[in-house]
Structure formats: structure tokens, C-alpha cells
Design an enzyme around this catalytic site. Sequence first.
Site, PDB file in Angstrom:
ATOM      1  N   GLY A 266      48.107  49.178  25.521  1.00  0.00           N
ATOM      2  CA  GLY A 266      46.825  48.997  24.846  1.00  0.00           C
ATOM      3  C   GLY A 266      45.811  50.125  24.966  1.00  0.00           C
ATOM      4  O   GLY A 266      46.116  51.299  24.732  1.00  0.00           O
TER       5      GLY A 266
ATOM      6  N   ASP B 145      48.365  48.198  41.955  1.00  0.00           N
ATOM      7  CA  ASP B 145      47.715  46.935  41.633  1.00  0.00           C
ATOM      8  C   ASP B 145      46.234  47.139  41.939  1.00  0.00           C
ATOM      9  O   ASP B 145      45.861  47.341  43.098  1.00  0.00           O
ATOM     10  CB  ASP B 145      48.312  45.821  42.510  1.00  0.00           C
ATOM     11  CG  ASP B 145      47.710  44.463  42.200  1.00  0.00           C
ATOM     12  OD1 ASP B 145      46.592  44.398  41.642  1.00  0.00           O
ATOM     13  OD2 ASP B 145      48.358  43.446  42.538  1.00  0.00           O
TER      14      ASP B 145
ATOM     15  N   TYR C  18      36.655  35.010  32.062  1.00  0.00           N
ATOM     16  CA  TYR C  18      36.745  36.348  31.464  1.00  0.00           C
ATOM     17  C   TYR C  18      35.349  36.897  31.145  1.00  0.00           C
ATOM     18  O   TYR C  18      35.000  38.019  31.521  1.00  0.00           O
ATOM     19  CB  TYR C  18      37.604  36.275  30.204  1.00  0.00           C
ATOM     20  CG  TYR C  18      37.841  37.615  29.544  1.00  0.00           C
ATOM     21  CD1 TYR C  18      38.787  38.501  30.042  1.00  0.00           C
ATOM     22  CD2 TYR C  18      37.123  37.991  28.408  1.00  0.00           C
ATOM     23  CE1 TYR C  18      39.011  39.730  29.424  1.00  0.00           C
ATOM     24  CE2 TYR C  18      37.348  39.210  27.788  1.00  0.00           C
ATOM     25  CZ  TYR C  18      38.290  40.074  28.299  1.00  0.00           C
ATOM     26  OH  TYR C  18      38.510  41.294  27.692  1.00  0.00           O
TER      27      TYR C  18
ATOM     28  N   LYS D 258      33.346  40.102  32.849  1.00  0.00           N
ATOM     29  CA  LYS D 258      32.940  41.265  32.058  1.00  0.00           C
ATOM     30  C   LYS D 258      31.423  41.464  32.091  1.00  0.00           C
ATOM     31  O   LYS D 258      30.937  42.599  32.066  1.00  0.00           O
ATOM     32  CB  LYS D 258      33.447  41.122  30.618  1.00  0.00           C
ATOM     33  CG  LYS D 258      34.977  41.133  30.505  1.00  0.00           C
ATOM     34  CD  LYS D 258      35.581  42.417  31.059  1.00  0.00           C
ATOM     35  CE  LYS D 258      37.055  42.566  30.736  1.00  0.00           C
ATOM     36  NZ  LYS D 258      37.617  43.844  31.229  1.00  0.00           N
TER      37      LYS D 258
ATOM     38  N   THR E 279      45.741  45.397  20.366  1.00  0.00           N
ATOM     39  CA  THR E 279      46.542  45.708  21.558  1.00  0.00           C
ATOM     40  C   THR E 279      47.376  44.470  21.893  1.00  0.00           C
ATOM     41  O   THR E 279      47.092  43.370  21.399  1.00  0.00           O
ATOM     42  CB  THR E 279      45.655  46.032  22.772  1.00  0.00           C
ATOM     43  OG1 THR E 279      45.031  44.810  23.206  1.00  0.00           O
ATOM     44  CG2 THR E 279      44.592  47.060  22.433  1.00  0.00           C
ATOM     45  N   PRO E 280      48.359  44.614  22.792  1.00  0.00           N
ATOM     46  CA  PRO E 280      49.148  43.439  23.177  1.00  0.00           C
ATOM     47  C   PRO E 280      48.291  42.266  23.678  1.00  0.00           C
ATOM     48  O   PRO E 280      48.642  41.108  23.435  1.00  0.00           O
ATOM     49  CB  PRO E 280      50.057  43.990  24.270  1.00  0.00           C
ATOM     50  CG  PRO E 280      50.273  45.420  23.846  1.00  0.00           C
ATOM     51  CD  PRO E 280      48.937  45.870  23.322  1.00  0.00           C
TER      52      PRO E 280
HETATM   53  N1  LIG Z   1      42.081  44.402  23.298  1.00  0.00           N
HETATM   54  C1  LIG Z   1      40.852  43.940  23.135  1.00  0.00           C
HETATM   55  O1  LIG Z   1      40.514  43.470  22.053  1.00  0.00           O
HETATM   56  C2  LIG Z   1      39.853  43.990  24.264  1.00  0.00           C
HETATM   57  C3  LIG Z   1      38.549  43.549  23.986  1.00  0.00           C
HETATM   58  C4  LIG Z   1      37.593  43.606  24.977  1.00  0.00           C
HETATM   59  C5  LIG Z   1      37.930  44.097  26.219  1.00  0.00           C
HETATM   60  N2  LIG Z   1      39.203  44.509  26.468  1.00  0.00           N
HETATM   61  C6  LIG Z   1      39.497  45.016  27.796  1.00  0.00           C
HETATM   62  O2  LIG Z   1      40.130  46.272  27.698  1.00  0.00           O
HETATM   63  C7  LIG Z   1      41.001  46.448  28.811  1.00  0.00           C
HETATM   64  C8  LIG Z   1      42.385  46.798  28.298  1.00  0.00           C
HETATM   65  O3  LIG Z   1      42.848  45.708  27.515  1.00  0.00           O
HETATM   66  P1  LIG Z   1      44.101  45.839  26.537  1.00  0.00           P
HETATM   67  O4  LIG Z   1      43.722  45.169  25.299  1.00  0.00           O
HETATM   68  O5  LIG Z   1      44.571  47.230  26.517  1.00  0.00           O
HETATM   69  O6  LIG Z   1      45.132  44.887  27.304  1.00  0.00           O
HETATM   70  P2  LIG Z   1      46.706  45.029  27.569  1.00  0.00           P
HETATM   71  O7  LIG Z   1      47.130  43.698  28.044  1.00  0.00           O
HETATM   72  O8  LIG Z   1      47.369  45.643  26.390  1.00  0.00           O
HETATM   73  O9  LIG Z   1      46.770  46.091  28.770  1.00  0.00           O
HETATM   74  C9  LIG Z   1      46.225  45.793  30.032  1.00  0.00           C
HETATM   75  C10 LIG Z   1      47.035  46.521  31.078  1.00  0.00           C
HETATM   76  O10 LIG Z   1      46.449  46.230  32.364  1.00  0.00           O
HETATM   77  C11 LIG Z   1      47.503  46.085  33.275  1.00  0.00           C
HETATM   78  N3  LIG Z   1      47.097  45.302  34.448  1.00  0.00           N
HETATM   79  C12 LIG Z   1      46.783  43.984  34.486  1.00  0.00           C
HETATM   80  N4  LIG Z   1      46.533  43.611  35.747  1.00  0.00           N
HETATM   81  C13 LIG Z   1      46.686  44.724  36.524  1.00  0.00           C
HETATM   82  C14 LIG Z   1      46.565  44.970  37.916  1.00  0.00           C
HETATM   83  N5  LIG Z   1      46.248  43.983  38.791  1.00  0.00           N
HETATM   84  N6  LIG Z   1      46.777  46.223  38.372  1.00  0.00           N
HETATM   85  C15 LIG Z   1      47.123  47.220  37.504  1.00  0.00           C
HETATM   86  N7  LIG Z   1      47.262  47.043  36.181  1.00  0.00           N
HETATM   87  C16 LIG Z   1      47.042  45.798  35.690  1.00  0.00           C
HETATM   88  C17 LIG Z   1      48.607  45.383  32.490  1.00  0.00           C
HETATM   89  O11 LIG Z   1      49.872  45.527  33.120  1.00  0.00           O
HETATM   90  C18 LIG Z   1      48.510  46.071  31.144  1.00  0.00           C
HETATM   91  O12 LIG Z   1      49.377  47.187  31.049  1.00  0.00           O
HETATM   92  C19 LIG Z   1      40.963  45.129  29.599  1.00  0.00           C
HETATM   93  O13 LIG Z   1      40.036  45.267  30.656  1.00  0.00           O
HETATM   94  C20 LIG Z   1      40.447  44.145  28.581  1.00  0.00           C
HETATM   95  O14 LIG Z   1      39.801  43.062  29.187  1.00  0.00           O
HETATM   96  C21 LIG Z   1      40.185  44.465  25.511  1.00  0.00           C
END
Ligand SMILES: NC(=O)c1ccc[n+]([C@@H]2O[C@H](COP(=O)([O-])OP(=O)(O)OC[C@H]3O[C@@H](n4cnc5c(N)ncnc54)[C@H](O)[C@@H]3O)[C@@H](O)[C@H]2O)c1
Length: 251
Positions: free
Chosen positions: A17, A52, A150, A154, A187-188
Site C-alpha cells: 500500500g 514489528d 481506529y 489516528k 491499497t489492500p
Molecule cells: N488505504 C487507505 O485508504 C488509508 C486511509 C487512511 C489511513 N491509512 C493509513 O495508512 C497506513 C498504510 O495503510 P495501507 O492502506 O497502505 O495498508 P496496507 O494494509 O496495504 O499496508 C499496511 C502495512 O503495515 C504492515 N503492518 C501492520 N502491522 C504491522 C506491525 N505491527 N509492524 C510492522 N508492520 C506492520 C502490514 O504488514 C502492511 O504491509 C496505515 O497506517 C493506515 O491506517 C490508509
Amino acid sequence: MSGLSGKVALVTGAASGLGRATALRFHEEGATVFAADQRPFDDPPCTTVEMDVRRQEDWQRVLDMIVAQAGRIDVLVNAAGIALDGDTVATCTPDMWKDTMEVNLDGTFIGCKLASRVMAEAGGGSIINVASINGATGDGGIVAEGVAAYGASKAAVRMLTRSAARFLAEQNTGVRCNVISPGYFATPMVLDYLDAHEDGAGARARIEEAQPLGRLGRPEEFAGVALFLASDRASAVTGSEYVVDGGYLAR
Ligand SMILES: NC(=O)c1ccc[n+]([C@@H]2O[C@H](COP(=O)([O-])OP(=O)(O)OC[C@H]3O[C@@H](n4cnc5c(N)ncnc54)[C@H](O)[C@@H]3O)[C@@H](O)[C@H]2O)c1
């Protein structure tokens, strides 16, 4: 173009993502990038590190390794995060609450604390935290049922960013700290949720309607904002929030 030439960056959550897109863009822009995640990488864009973010000892090991290999760390992007299903105030269990807080908030806090120390020793750096529009609005019901843990995690990341930015500036550390609050991105985290949704097409249409630009964000559009904040072009920017949501919060 080489907007980050000579800089050393650590990106968490970089196997997927927004973190992955950011690691790739930073690499293209000339940075030495360490891509960290707790899960394996497909087709790693750069040096990968298993960590982690909940574990302080992992952070210490990774930061020590980066300093030993690259001499310093200039940029940290705290992109690791989780969003759990059933996250309403009625159905969020204590374990769900704890898991969400530990990854999204505690992980970001430990990263800010330990990386800013290493950055300050070298004269400065840029920390980019990742919050969400769900840290500013309780309107989680647009797709999921709710965002109790969540959204709380945030909202706390947004305030942690301001507090860290003020402290680090007032101590003359040279370390800047900013936060990006994304809307809905392809993203996933979002796409897997929509795939599993009983009316995924309808849920996607509701998102696209709620974001006035009319579509999900693209991960590379997030990476472009992170690039600005990581670069020297943002040298006067600290304690700021960049909302990247296609206009969601401006409705
Ligand atoms: N995609 C969206 O629409 C969106 C919107 C608002 C906020 N966000 C935030 O953006 C960030 C990235 O989200 P994304 O959409 O890329 O999600 P994603 O699920 O595609 O990727 C998140 C990554 O974080 C890793 N992860 C989770 N727990 C972990 C840990 N304890 N230690 C190390 N790595 C860990 C996962 O393995 C994964 O690869 C997150 O903080 C999410 O809350 C995403």
C-alpha cells in the site's frame, strides 16, 4: 529528478500500500531506503528489514543497523497500520482496542521517540506520521460499520505529531514532524475490505461519492506528499497536517 539524493530513509509498513509506494518513490528520488514490515516482501524495491513496530527492541535493532550501515537516518515514515472489522463502540473488544492502539499509536510513538534521538544527534531529520480522516471525523459508517479504536488511534497520532513537533523544534534538534491524513486510497487495506464486503461495488460507489474528486486515491499520490515533507523543500514545515482525501473533509 533526485529530490532525496543523499538522504537515508526508513519506511514502515513498506510491504504494502502507501508504505510500499512511498519506499519506491523515495528510492527513485535518490534516497537510500530501508523498507520495514512484519511480513515478507514481494519484489522488494530496496533493502528490506523485518520488524514489528509494536516492539521497542525491534526499533532499536533496526535503527542501530541503519546507523551502522548508512551512518545516520534522515527520514522516517510511520506507515504501518491496521484497521479491524467490527470496530464500533458496541462491538470493539478489549483485544481489538489494544491491537489497534499498539500498532497505530504505540508503534508511531516509539518510532518518533527513538528515531528523533538518532536524527537529532546528526543535526536533524523529518518524521512523517500517518493518521487518517477517521482521526478527524466519526463518519466511519461510509463503508465499515465504525471506526471506534481506529479513529481514536489516528486522532491520537495527529496530536502526538503536534506535541513532538513543538518539542523537537523548541529543543533545536533540527527534527521536523508532520502528519499525513489520507482519505480512501486503493491499497489492500481498502480493496481487500471491499472484496469481502457483501456489496463491495456499492461500498466503493459510496466512497467515490464522498470524495469530491470522485475516486479512490492512488498510492503514488500519497507518496508525492510524503516526498515533499521528507525533502528540504519542506524545511519550514513542522507540526502540520496534510489531508490527502480528494476533498472528503471539505464537503
Ligand atoms: N488505504 C487507505 O485508504 C488509508 C486511509 C487512511 C489511513 N491509512 C493509513 O495508512 C497506513 C498504510 O495503510 P495501507 O492502506 O497502505 O495498508 P496496507 O494494509 O496495504 O499496508 C499496511 C502495512 O503495515 C504492515 N503492518 C501492520 N502491522 C504491522 C506491525 N505491527 N509492524 C510492522 N508492520 C506492520 C502490514 O504488514 C502492511 O504491509 C496505515 O497506517 C493506515 O491506517 C490508509
